[in-house]
Scaffold this motif. Structure first.
Motif, PDB file in Angstrom:
ATOM      1  N   MET A  96      -1.980 -12.778  -4.185  1.00 12.93           N
ATOM      2  CA  MET A  96      -1.671 -11.866  -5.292  1.00 12.93           C
ATOM      3  C   MET A  96      -2.959 -11.426  -5.969  1.00 12.93           C
ATOM      4  O   MET A  96      -3.866 -12.220  -6.081  1.00 12.93           O
ATOM      5  CB  MET A  96      -0.751 -12.560  -6.314  1.00 12.93           C
ATOM      6  N   PRO A  97      -3.067 -10.205  -6.425  1.00 16.12           N
ATOM      7  CA  PRO A  97      -2.040  -9.181  -6.529  1.00 16.12           C
ATOM      8  C   PRO A  97      -2.099  -8.103  -5.450  1.00 16.12           C
ATOM      9  O   PRO A  97      -1.265  -7.206  -5.453  1.00 16.12           O
ATOM     10  CB  PRO A  97      -2.344  -8.550  -7.885  1.00 16.12           C
ATOM     11  N   ASP A  98      -3.051  -8.186  -4.523  1.00 18.69           N
ATOM     12  CA  ASP A  98      -3.269  -7.062  -3.606  1.00 18.69           C
ATOM     13  C   ASP A  98      -2.770  -7.259  -2.183  1.00 18.69           C
ATOM     14  O   ASP A  98      -2.654  -6.295  -1.439  1.00 18.69           O
ATOM     15  CB  ASP A  98      -4.763  -6.733  -3.547  1.00 18.69           C
ATOM     16  N   ARG A  99      -2.538  -8.494  -1.788  1.00 17.60           N
ATOM     17  CA  ARG A  99      -2.107  -8.746  -0.417  1.00 17.60           C
ATOM     18  C   ARG A  99      -1.217  -9.971  -0.388  1.00 17.60           C
ATOM     19  O   ARG A  99      -1.078 -10.674  -1.388  1.00 17.60           O
ATOM     20  CB  ARG A  99      -3.309  -8.936   0.508  1.00 17.60           C
ATOM     21  N   VAL A 100      -0.638 -10.233   0.753  1.00 23.57           N
ATOM     22  CA  VAL A 100       0.195 -11.417   0.944  1.00 23.57           C
ATOM     23  C   VAL A 100      -0.554 -12.328   1.901  1.00 23.57           C
ATOM     24  O   VAL A 100      -0.753 -12.000   3.065  1.00 23.57           O
ATOM     25  CB  VAL A 100       1.587 -11.049   1.494  1.00 23.57           C
ATOM     26  N   GLY A 125       0.795  -1.223   0.000  1.00 27.43           N
ATOM     27  CA  GLY A 125       0.000   0.000   0.000  1.00 27.43           C
ATOM     28  C   GLY A 125       0.826   1.269   0.000  1.00 27.43           C
ATOM     29  O   GLY A 125       0.353   2.326  -0.408  1.00 27.43           O
ATOM     30  N   ASP A 126       2.072   1.166   0.438  1.00 27.96           N
ATOM     31  CA  ASP A 126       2.939   2.343   0.553  1.00 27.96           C
ATOM     32  C   ASP A 126       3.946   2.492  -0.579  1.00 27.96           C
ATOM     33  O   ASP A 126       4.535   3.562  -0.731  1.00 27.96           O
ATOM     34  CB  ASP A 126       3.732   2.281   1.872  1.00 27.96           C
ATOM     35  N   ASP A 127       4.176   1.431  -1.331  1.00 30.19           N
ATOM     36  CA  ASP A 127       5.241   1.423  -2.336  1.00 30.19           C
ATOM     37  C   ASP A 127       4.666   1.057  -3.706  1.00 30.19           C
ATOM     38  O   ASP A 127       4.520  -0.125  -4.021  1.00 30.19           O
ATOM     39  CB  ASP A 127       6.319   0.429  -1.905  1.00 30.19           C
ATOM     40  N   PRO A 128       4.336   2.058  -4.528  1.00 26.19           N
ATOM     41  CA  PRO A 128       3.732   1.788  -5.838  1.00 26.19           C
ATOM     42  C   PRO A 128       4.613   0.926  -6.753  1.00 26.19           C
ATOM     43  O   PRO A 128       4.102   0.115  -7.516  1.00 26.19           O
ATOM     44  CB  PRO A 128       3.515   3.169  -6.449  1.00 26.19           C
ATOM     45  N   GLU A 129       5.924   1.075  -6.643  1.00 24.01           N
ATOM     46  CA  GLU A 129       6.827   0.274  -7.478  1.00 24.01           C
ATOM     47  C   GLU A 129       6.758  -1.203  -7.072  1.00 24.01           C
ATOM     48  O   GLU A 129       6.705  -2.090  -7.924  1.00 24.01           O
ATOM     49  CB  GLU A 129       8.260   0.806  -7.337  1.00 24.01           C
ATOM     50  N   LEU A 130       6.762  -1.454  -5.770  1.00 21.51           N
ATOM     51  CA  LEU A 130       6.633  -2.824  -5.280  1.00 21.51           C
ATOM     52  C   LEU A 130       5.274  -3.388  -5.681  1.00 21.51           C
ATOM     53  O   LEU A 130       5.183  -4.535  -6.134  1.00 21.51           O
ATOM     54  CB  LEU A 130       6.800  -2.878  -3.761  1.00 21.51           C
ATOM     55  N   ALA A 131       4.222  -2.604  -5.528  1.00 24.63           N
ATOM     56  CA  ALA A 131       2.877  -3.061  -5.889  1.00 24.63           C
ATOM     57  C   ALA A 131       2.804  -3.414  -7.374  1.00 24.63           C
ATOM     58  O   ALA A 131       2.192  -4.423  -7.752  1.00 24.63           O
ATOM     59  CB  ALA A 131       1.838  -1.995  -5.537  1.00 24.63           C
ATOM     60  N   ALA A 172       5.339  -4.393  -9.304  1.00 25.16           N
ATOM     61  CA  ALA A 172       6.129  -5.616  -9.512  1.00 25.16           C
ATOM     62  C   ALA A 172       5.362  -6.845  -9.015  1.00 25.16           C
ATOM     63  O   ALA A 172       5.411  -7.916  -9.630  1.00 25.16           O
ATOM     64  CB  ALA A 172       7.474  -5.498  -8.802  1.00 25.16           C
ATOM     65  N   TYR A 173       4.642  -6.692  -7.926  1.00 28.84           N
ATOM     66  CA  TYR A 173       3.848  -7.803  -7.382  1.00 28.84           C
ATOM     67  C   TYR A 173       2.674  -8.116  -8.304  1.00 28.84           C
ATOM     68  O   TYR A 173       2.328  -9.276  -8.509  1.00 28.84           O
ATOM     69  CB  TYR A 173       3.383  -7.437  -5.971  1.00 28.84           C
ATOM     70  N   ARG A 174       2.070  -7.088  -8.883  1.00 27.91           N
ATOM     71  CA  ARG A 174       0.988  -7.295  -9.858  1.00 27.91           C
ATOM     72  C   ARG A 174       1.538  -8.029 -11.080  1.00 27.91           C
ATOM     73  O   ARG A 174       0.894  -8.918 -11.623  1.00 27.91           O
ATOM     74  CB  ARG A 174       0.352  -5.971 -10.260  1.00 27.91           C
ATOM     75  N   ALA A 175       2.747  -7.688 -11.505  1.00 26.72           N
ATOM     76  CA  ALA A 175       3.375  -8.389 -12.631  1.00 26.72           C
ATOM     77  C   ALA A 175       3.628  -9.857 -12.267  1.00 26.72           C
ATOM     78  O   ALA A 175       3.476 -10.745 -13.114  1.00 26.72           O
ATOM     79  CB  ALA A 175       4.672  -7.691 -13.038  1.00 26.72           C
TER      80      ALA A 175
END
Length: 176
Positions: free
Chosen positions: A124-128, A89-95, A97-100
């Protein structure tokens, strides 16, 4: 050094016996060995999107090594999933990459057989939701595909250090 290069191979009867010994039951929907532990045993298997009876099974990469699974369980109990979810939620770049990683997981699963309406796995893609799935995906796909799976993998001890977790020779005769 950990073997993390992507490869897939057809499981031998010895592989199936090792996985049965690891799981304590026969593997279901086993399609391939997606990663081998440095000890030589499978530690991640690729499963078909539908079990032989037609039941949907969206977990394409299944971590089978009980030592690795136990170490991951410790990470989960220590709150790593909650921390990773907060970072999404805080890191758009990480989000992104996780969506990818989510898209990669779905593409790999769909290549084995479409499973419409089913999400990928591990939250995936919104939570762990499950580090076991994320680590399995990282081991199967190789480094750089699933950032949170890679992070969790880097936190693990060398689960193979004491030697193989099971012996395929110890598996029930029916699996050989």
């Amino acid at each position: 050094m950990r073997q993390r290069a992507p490869f897939v191979n057809i499981p031998t009867p010895r592989d199936a016996a090792a996985v049965e010994a690891q799981l304590g039951r026969p593997p279901r929907g086993l399609n391939a060995v997606a990663h081998r532990c440095p000890c030589g045993n499978p530690d991640v298997v690729e499963t078909l999107p539908r079990l032989p009876d037609g039941t949907p099974f969206p977990t394409t990469y299944y971590l089978t090594c009980p030592r690795a699974a136990s170490a991951i369980g410790t990470l989960e109990a220590d709150g790593v999933m909650k921390e990773m979810t907060a970072r999404l939620g805080d890191d758009p770049e990480l989000a992104a990459a996780y969506r990818a990683a989510h898209e990669d997981y779905l593409a790999r699963r769909d290549a084995l057989g479409p499973l419409p309406g089913f999400p990928s796995a591990g939250g995936m893609p919104d939570r762990v939701k499950c580090l076991h799935v994320l680590v399995a995906h990282s081991l199967a796909a190789g480094p750089g595909v699933n950032p949170l799976g890679d992070e969790a993998l880097a936190m693990l001890p060398e689960w193979w250090r004491k030697g193989p977790c099971v012996s395929a020779d110890a598996a029930p005769e029916a699996a050989r």
